[in-house]
Design an enzyme around this catalytic site. Structure first.
Site, PDB file in Angstrom:
ATOM      1  CG  ASP A  37      36.140  71.802 -68.822  1.00 10.00           C
ATOM      2  OD1 ASP A  37      36.795  71.595 -67.790  1.00 10.00           O
ATOM      3  OD2 ASP A  37      35.872  70.908 -69.653  1.00 10.00           O
TER       4      ASP A  37
ATOM      5  CB  CYS B 159      36.420  62.456 -73.525  1.00 10.91           C
ATOM      6  SG  CYS B 159      36.231  60.994 -72.518  1.00 10.91           S
TER       7      CYS B 159
ATOM      8  CE  LYS C 287      39.779  65.565 -65.321  1.00  9.57           C
ATOM      9  NZ  LYS C 287      40.203  64.367 -66.036  1.00  9.57           N
TER      10      LYS C 287
ATOM     11  CD  GLN D 198      43.147  68.001 -68.052  1.00 13.03           C
ATOM     12  OE1 GLN D 198      44.226  68.024 -67.460  1.00 13.03           O
ATOM     13  NE2 GLN D 198      42.437  66.899 -68.159  1.00 13.03           N
TER      14      GLN D 198
HETATM   15  C1  PLP Z   1      38.914  69.334 -70.106  1.00  9.28           C
HETATM   16  C2  PLP Z   1      38.083  68.337 -69.353  1.00  9.28           C
HETATM   17  N1  PLP Z   1      36.806  68.616 -69.100  1.00  9.28           N
HETATM   18  C3  PLP Z   1      36.013  67.784 -68.428  1.00  9.28           C
HETATM   19  C4  PLP Z   1      36.478  66.577 -67.972  1.00  9.28           C
HETATM   20  C5  PLP Z   1      35.551  65.675 -67.225  1.00  9.28           C
HETATM   21  O1  PLP Z   1      35.960  65.553 -65.904  1.00  9.28           O
HETATM   22  P1  PLP Z   1      35.225  64.521 -64.911  1.00  9.28           P
HETATM   23  O2  PLP Z   1      35.239  63.196 -65.625  1.00  9.28           O
HETATM   24  O3  PLP Z   1      36.079  64.537 -63.694  1.00  9.28           O
HETATM   25  O4  PLP Z   1      33.864  65.037 -64.689  1.00  9.28           O
HETATM   26  C6  PLP Z   1      37.799  66.228 -68.217  1.00  9.28           C
HETATM   27  C7  PLP Z   1      38.312  64.905 -67.800  1.00  9.28           C
HETATM   28  O5  PLP Z   1      39.213  64.359 -68.372  1.00  9.28           O
HETATM   29  C8  PLP Z   1      38.629  67.133 -68.928  1.00  9.28           C
HETATM   30  O6  PLP Z   1      39.892  66.848 -69.180  1.00  9.28           O
END
Ligand code: PLP
Length: 412
Positions: free
Chosen positions: A206, A370, A232, A209
């Protein structure tokens, strides 16, 4: 994370590319420190999207007219741009998605649905964003797949000495974040991928960030999948990309069914296109892909080594400044600063502190980010998070420290 020398960059000139930053909020100059949630967009990205709509827009892949061909070329050139940005060996390894969340859901549904069976283990970490947890829970619910977690230590780092005992032969997938969105922890991606590979597990990173801040090379990292979001990293919302190693993508069934992803259809069955188009059913986010490519050009015009150095210097400055604020505790590692700092103030709920800061024009994030299981582990309702990007300044960090000092007095 390797340290790299920064080239001389005119940060003040770059900041002028972001008109949104010139405004006042509640009568104070805006300080935008909510970049981990979503970054702001430079004029170059907004212009690329506008130019596309004003000159070239039509649907892609199926038109036999000039505009459609131009739109298709721009869309597919954007795919190549993404491949170059992350070091993929071919544009065919890049699937456009709505963002990180959709990329991970695609892997869970298409790859997990075919290759994971009852008794298999998906290894995650306790610091995953819900978007790298809930899709696996959904899969586990109906498949008998088990979830296992790498613990997070008190200091916010992963329990790396437990990895070897957790990575047993039952583990078929190891999915983990590059940088924690709530702690700022930077995980050793290449090492984790190497260990996973040694037991035959597929890896998913993932990079939500990290993609906008750090040089990323999927071949050097040795991952099988990598997901990130455009919004982001100076790009528009609603677009992101999923990298998948070619031979794995070729082995996967489609994710969604519909137009654009088929070679031929009868009433009974369909023959699907090869990757990546097999995974992009329906009219794609053409303008979003073009905007994402423009964002990548913009970021690489500055240089990711310079950006990550700049952002970590601001984080270091913030951490140092916070050490003098009574009752303030930083949650997460402080020795290798990344792009954000998460903290709690003894006397104030994170929502109250974040709302207080907003009255002074300072935009931060307050809450569980989250990461509810992680907050529960730390016994916290949430944290306040300041996250930095290349258009932020040292003066803004100093102003944040003043505001937090005032908050500490106000709430005590
Ligand atoms: C580490 C991480 N993974 C996944 C996501 C999800 O990203 P998105 O909402 O753009 O799909 C985020 C969003 O804050 C995040 O910080």
């Amino acid at each position: 994370m390797h340290k790299v020398a920064s080239k001389a960059v005119d940060w003040a000139a770059i900041r002028k590319d972001f008109p949104i930053l010139e405004q006042s909020v509640h009568g104070q100059p805006l300080i935008y420190f909510d970049n981990a949630a979503s970054s702001q967009k430079p004029r170059a990205v907004v212009n690329a999207i506008r130019d596309y709509y004003e000159r070239d827009h039509a649907n892609v892949h199926r038109g036999l007219h000039a505009l459609s061909m131009r739109a298709t070329e721009a869309y597919e050139n954007s795919r190549q741009r993404v491949a170059d940005y992350i070091g993929a060996s071919s544009a065919n390894e890049v699937i456009f998605t709505r963002g990180t969340t959709e990329g991970i859901n695609l892997v869970a549904a298409a790859w997990g649905g075919k290759f994971l069976h009852s008794g298999d283990v998906v290894l995650l970490t306790e610091m995953e964003h819900h978007s790298n947890l809930v899709p696996w829970q959904l899969l586990a619910e109906h498949s008998g797949v088990r979830l296992r977690f790498v613990p997070v230590e008190e200091d916010g780092t992963l329990a790396l000495d437990e990895i070897d005992s957790l990575l047993t032969s039952e583990v078929k997938l190891f999915a983990f974040t590059h940088i924690s969105n709530s702690l700022g922890t930077i995980n050793p991606v290449a090492e984790l991928c190497r260990k996973a590979k040694a037991v035959g597990a597929v890896t998913l990173v993932d990079a939500a960030q990290s993609a906008g801040h750090y040089p990323l090379d999927v071949q050097e990292l040795g991952c099988d999948f990598l997901a990130f979001s455009g919004h982001k990293m100076c790009g528009p919302t609603g677009i992101g990309a999923l990298y998948g190693r070619a031979e794995i993508l070729d082995s996967m069934p489609p994710y969604h069914g519909g137009g654009e992803m088929i070679v031929s259809v009868t009433l009974e069955k369909s023959v699907f296109k090869k990757a990546p188009h097999r995974f992009e059913a329906g009219t794609p986010n053409i303008a979003g892909a073009i905007g994402l490519a423009a964002a990548m050009d913009y970021i690489d015009g500055i240089g990711r080594p310079a950006i990550c150095q700049h952002d970590s210097e601001l984080t270091r400055r913030a951490i140092d400044g916070m050490s003098s604020i009574p009752g303030l505790r930083i949650i997460g590692p402080t020795h290798d600063p990344g792009t954000l700092v998460s903290f709690v103030m003894q006397s104030a709920h994170p929502h109250d502190l974040t709302t207080y800061a907003d009255r002074s024009g300072l935009a931060m994030r307050g809450g569980h980010h989250c990461n509810q299981p992680l907050m529960r582990k730390f016994g916290l309702p949430g944290t306040t998070r300041a996250s930095f990007y290349f258009y932020n300044t040292a003066a803004e960090v100093d102003r944040m420290i003043e505001i937090l000092q005032a908050a500490a007095r106000f709430f005590s």
